[in-house]
Enzyme design. Structure first.
Site, PDB file in Angstrom:
ATOM      1  N   ASP A  94       4.525  24.162  17.828  1.00  0.00           N
ATOM      2  CA  ASP A  94       3.663  24.077  19.016  1.00  0.00           C
ATOM      3  C   ASP A  94       4.008  25.190  19.999  1.00  0.00           C
ATOM      4  O   ASP A  94       4.104  24.975  21.196  1.00  0.00           O
ATOM      5  CB  ASP A  94       3.758  22.711  19.706  1.00  0.00           C
ATOM      6  CG  ASP A  94       2.756  22.590  20.862  1.00  0.00           C
ATOM      7  OD1 ASP A  94       1.682  23.215  20.775  1.00  0.00           O
ATOM      8  OD2 ASP A  94       3.062  21.894  21.843  1.00  0.00           O
ATOM      9  N   TRP A 104       7.767  25.680  36.739  1.00  0.00           N
ATOM     10  CA  TRP A 104       6.437  25.309  36.244  1.00  0.00           C
ATOM     11  C   TRP A 104       5.325  25.877  37.130  1.00  0.00           C
ATOM     12  O   TRP A 104       4.164  25.563  36.971  1.00  0.00           O
ATOM     13  CB  TRP A 104       6.326  23.779  36.146  1.00  0.00           C
ATOM     14  CG  TRP A 104       5.410  23.344  35.059  1.00  0.00           C
ATOM     15  CD1 TRP A 104       4.160  22.813  35.193  1.00  0.00           C
ATOM     16  CD2 TRP A 104       5.660  23.387  33.642  1.00  0.00           C
ATOM     17  NE1 TRP A 104       3.609  22.541  33.964  1.00  0.00           N
ATOM     18  CE2 TRP A 104       4.519  22.881  32.991  1.00  0.00           C
ATOM     19  CE3 TRP A 104       6.733  23.821  32.867  1.00  0.00           C
ATOM     20  CZ2 TRP A 104       4.420  22.789  31.596  1.00  0.00           C
ATOM     21  CZ3 TRP A 104       6.639  23.720  31.486  1.00  0.00           C
ATOM     22  CH2 TRP A 104       5.491  23.210  30.868  1.00  0.00           C
TER      23      TRP A 104
END
Lengths: 271, 593
Positions: B324, B496
């Site tokens: 992923d 983030w």
């Protein structure tokens, strides 16, 4: 209120209009506002807000406003405006619920059809007077009033849709038909229900989501026959009833709706 | 070394149309020319990326390393309600009005001077939405008299800029199959272009273009080999070629039919080559043993012709992706000089831990290097940029093991990536990329799986662990010409939020601990910080009004880390959610210091 008092009010209104036309700038419109037989605290305020400061207003028994005495279900209260004996072409019909957070229910404007009746369910937040104001060709507003007793909360209770995880699947589903009422071959009754939560935005974490604009169109050429705007007082899954003097059965009618989310719903009824 | 201005591209007929529109329409209308110049203009931010190329570099020098300590809040705006989830939006500013999106598909127009709300729009979302990684939104697009954004039920909404009233709404894809839109759409020549999320549900990644004015569909381009692309002429879908030529070249059997590749992060625009540069997501399912082959064009970068959706070139970072590592990361156009000649390059920092410099005219690999401290799935890159796989780094095939589960491996970096969605910035002054990255690993193993519409299509299990005890996040300044890490700033929690660089020699980014921070772009020295009250996982912007320089950022902890972060929970479990838009300025009296 007695019939005679009504008549007197009607004459008074007409007189005020005449005077208003003759000496336009010297007579204030407020002088022509009759007293409210229901003594609602919102009488003058809502007349001003929805009909304008210059409105000429009279009570009228030609505007037959039918609502229940008591609303068992505060989220679905039936309302009918009947105008069988209204003596003039209707310019517009405005309804409101005096003590609702957003009192306005709908504004209906015929363009190429004559309206003889409108029905739509509404929400009620507390016991309140309900009004239907019908404007005639001369611009005079004829008011029908009624009072609904209620336990209340109809505007701030979550819709049944809100508790249904599959609501999006049925959004905009419609069922309806055209009928020929007994009143004659030139009249058409349109009856249509659309699945829509009609969320008022007054329930926590559920944004306002309601049908705002409705148009009646001739199905054959899509010519606009009437427009209707709705506000937060309208009930979930609204059932529209329009009694029209219109050869709708022949041509067929289209009911077009748009909600504030930009979704458009359309149904063709009749041939 | 400066980015060539895209003005040279105005010879294009469509761009000329945009100029004509700007002249005839009201002064406030945002034209395509405004967007082409957004990286030069200082009084507006009308593109995601602070420029269509996504460099996130402001030429403003009013605020700089000497006076940034005087930067102070001037207003804050609450997104309200109980919908306080991850806020990853980059605001836009035009004519003194800020447009910002928030969690649960909401948008606000706010007075940029005062923070007073002008309007708000809240999408009425179905209960069945399936965003994989929090109910976030990454921003809006603005064009003409409208603002646009994508919703969690995979629709595009066009709103009137002044009233917030819906002008049109368009269903892009089926949310019940797992589609969602979280990225900011991009406007190119009057076309509104978006990708969709849903790679975890086995959807086929597709790029869609619509007429920004009417919402009419213009073209679609699936990014998985074997699927037909279409252009729409008078409402009719006309075939425009199968992606990759034909099915089955790099996929076994019918695995391409649920191939994934979701281009969920959207793209940027290179005016020099008239290309949409967009990344494509991970192949589905995660278990790579079920789909031997390169699995084109998943985990790749594509240059797409914005006129009809044709793929001009591709570069695949992770063929047969089994971790992923996705591949959606932003592709940023930049020019640099080498041996006396100008190189038209594009840079991208992949979740797989490698940084790639590509020739943006043809997609050819120029160079690549690791930017993460440790990479175990590949030993390096060959001369074409293809990974040299480490066979021991790939999670085992369940068919080779006893029982249902394949052999587990410890893989560096973790699937949340050495860098995730949060965009890096490029300073035209320092020539460095500033990469918000993370040091973490995962244990990952494969499991059998079969496709079912709307159900997770992973075929893998995993758990993430921090690599180091004292930090996960690393803000890195990296030289794209050498691969050298010029400086780094370590942060306890994973980074983030996006990064912004300015000509004031500053670099800004946020932290999950709640800070918006400013660093010296040359040295990495931390110069300023302000705690916004909740984690900053959004991207800051800067602009000027009335001669004063402003900085804005959304605050609100959330995103994929709390949902997928595994052992990282130890670090982040006590972070509180939020939903605020913070705006700072340097008061004019401090500007000369």
């Amino acid at each position: 209120m007695s019939q005679q008092a009504m008549l007197w009010l009607a004459r008074c209104g007409w007189l005020a209009l005449t005077v208003g036309c003759l000496v336009a700038s010297t007579v204030t419109a407020a002088a022509s506002i009759p007293d409210d037989p229901f003594r609602s605290p919102m009488w003058h305020y809502n007349l001003n807000r929805y009909l304008g400061e210059e409105a000429v207003v009279q009570h009228s028994d030609q505007v037959v406003l039918k609502v229940p005495h008591f609303a068992e279900d505060a989220t679905q209260v039936p309302l009918t405006v009947d105008l069988p004996g209204f003596g003039s072409p209707v310019k517009q019909v405005i309804t409101w619920v005096d003590l609702n957070p957003v009192p306005h229910l709908f504004t209906f404007r015929p363009e190429a059809t004559e309206v003889r009746g409108i029905a739509l369910n509404f929400r009620i937040q507390q016991a309140s007077t309900v009004r239907a104001a019908v404007q005639d060709e001369q611009g005079v507003w004829h008011i029908g009033s009624a009072h609904v007793d209620a336990a209340g909360g109809g505007c701030t209770a979550p819709s049944a849709t809100a508790s249904n995880p599959d609501w999006a699947a049925s959004l905009g589903q419609m069922r309806g038909a055209l009928f020929s009422p007994v009143s004659g071959p030139a009249s058409t009754r349109l009856k249509l229900q659309v699945m829509h939560p009609m969320d008022t935005g007054m329930v926590g974490n559920i944004p306002r989501f309601n049908i705002e604009d409705v148009e009646l169109r001739d199905a054959a050429n899509q010519a606009r026959l009437a427009t209707m705007s709705l506000s937060e007082s309208a009930s979930e899954n609204p059932l529209f009833v329009f009694d029209l003097e219109h050869e709708g059965k022949e041509a067929g009618l289209t009911l077009w709706m748009r909600d504030n989310g930009g979704n458009v719903f359309e149904s063709h009824l009749g041939s | 070394m400066t980015q060539s201005t895209p003005l040279g591209n105005l010879a294009r007929p469509l761009a000329l149309t945009a100029i004509a529109l700007a002249v005839s329409a009201q002064a406030q209308a945002v034209s395509f020319e405004d967007m082409l110049n957004d990286h030069l203009a200082t009084d507006q931010v009308v593109t995601n990326g602070m420029g269509l190329h996504g460099q996130r570099f402001s030429p403003l020098t009013t605020l700089n390393t000497d006076n940034v300590h005087q930067l102070r809040p001037v207003w804050a705006f609450s997104f309200g309600g109980e919908k306080q989830r991850g806020q990853e939006s980059q605001p836009l500013v035009k004519d003194g009005v800020m447009y910002v999106t928030g969690s649960y598909s909401r948008m606000w127009a706010v007075d940029a001077y005062t923070g007073e709300q002008i309007w708000q729009y809240e999408a009425r979302l179905p209960d069945g939405i399936m965003p994989c990684c929090d109910v976030i939104n990454r921003g809006a697009a603005i064009y003409g008299d409208k603002v646009y954004f994508g919703t969690l039920d995979a629709r595009l909404v066009a709103l009137d800029r002044e009233t917030g009233r819906v002008q049109w709404i368009k269903r892009v894809a089926d949310y019940e199959a797992g589609h969602a839109i979280t990225a900011a759409p991009i406007i190119i020549d009057g076309k509104l272009i978006t990708g969709v999320a849903g790679g975890e549900f086995g959807v086929v990644g597709t790029v869609f273009a619509f007429d920004a004015e009417t919402g009419d569909e213009l073209w679609t381009r699936p990014v998985v080999e074997g699927h037909m692309g279409y252009v729409f002429e008078n409402g009719e879908a006309v075939e425009n070629g199968i992606t990759g030529g034909e099915a089955g070249l790099s996929w076994p059997g019918d695995m391409w039919q649920q191939g994934g590749g979701a281009p969920w992060l959207g793209g940027f625009y290179d005016a020099d080559t008239h290309s949409l540069l967009i990344g494509t997501g991970n192949p589905a399912p995660w278990n790579s043993h079920l789909r031997p082959g390169d699995n084109l064009y998943t985990s790749s970068r594509l240059a797409i012709d914005p006129d009809d959706g044709t793929i001009k070139w591709h570069f695949q970072a992770t063929p047969n992706d089994g971790w992923d590592y996705d591949g959606v990361n932003e592709v940023i156009s930049f020019d640099y000089e080498e041996n006396g000649s100008l190189v038209k390059a594009a840079a991208t920092a992949d979740r797989n831990g490698f940084f790639y410099v590509l020739d943006r005219e043809n997609g050819e690999f120029i160079r690549g290097f690791p930017f993460a401290d440790k990479i175990t799935w590949a030993d390096g890159l060959d001369e074409n940029g293809r990974p040299i796989f480490n066979p021991a780094g790939r999670p085992g095939n369940p068919a080779d093991s006893e029982g249902e589960r394949g052999e587990s491996v410890g893989a560096y970096p973790a699937f949340l990536g050495a860098k995730n969605w949060n965009p890096m910035a490029y300073s035209q002054d320092t020539g460095l990329f500033y990469i918000p990255s993370n040091e973490w690993m995962m244990d990952i193993w494969n499991e059998p799986v079969s496709y079912r519409k709307g159900a997770a299509f992973l075929g893998a299990g995993f758990t993430i662990r921090p690599t180091n005890d004292d930090y996960i996040g690393v803000l890195r300044a990296v030289d794209p010409r050498t691969g050298e890490e010029v400086w780094r700033h370590e942060n306890r929690a994973p980074l983030w939020g996006g990064v912004m660089a300015t000509a004031g020699n500053l670099v800004f980014t946020g932290t999950p601990e709640g800070y918006l921070k400013a660093f010296d772009a040359t040295t990495g020295e931390e110069l300023w910080g302000f705690n916004t009250g909740s984690g900053v996982v959004a991207t800051p912007i800067t602009w000027e009004m009335d001669g004063e320089q402003y900085v804005s950022v959304a605050s609100g902890w959330g995103g994929a880390v709390p949902l997928w972060g595994g052992e990282v929970a130890e670090v982040i479990k006590d972070f509180n959610q939020g939903g605020m838009l913070w705006t700072f300025k340097l008061p004019s009296e401090y500007a000369q210091q």
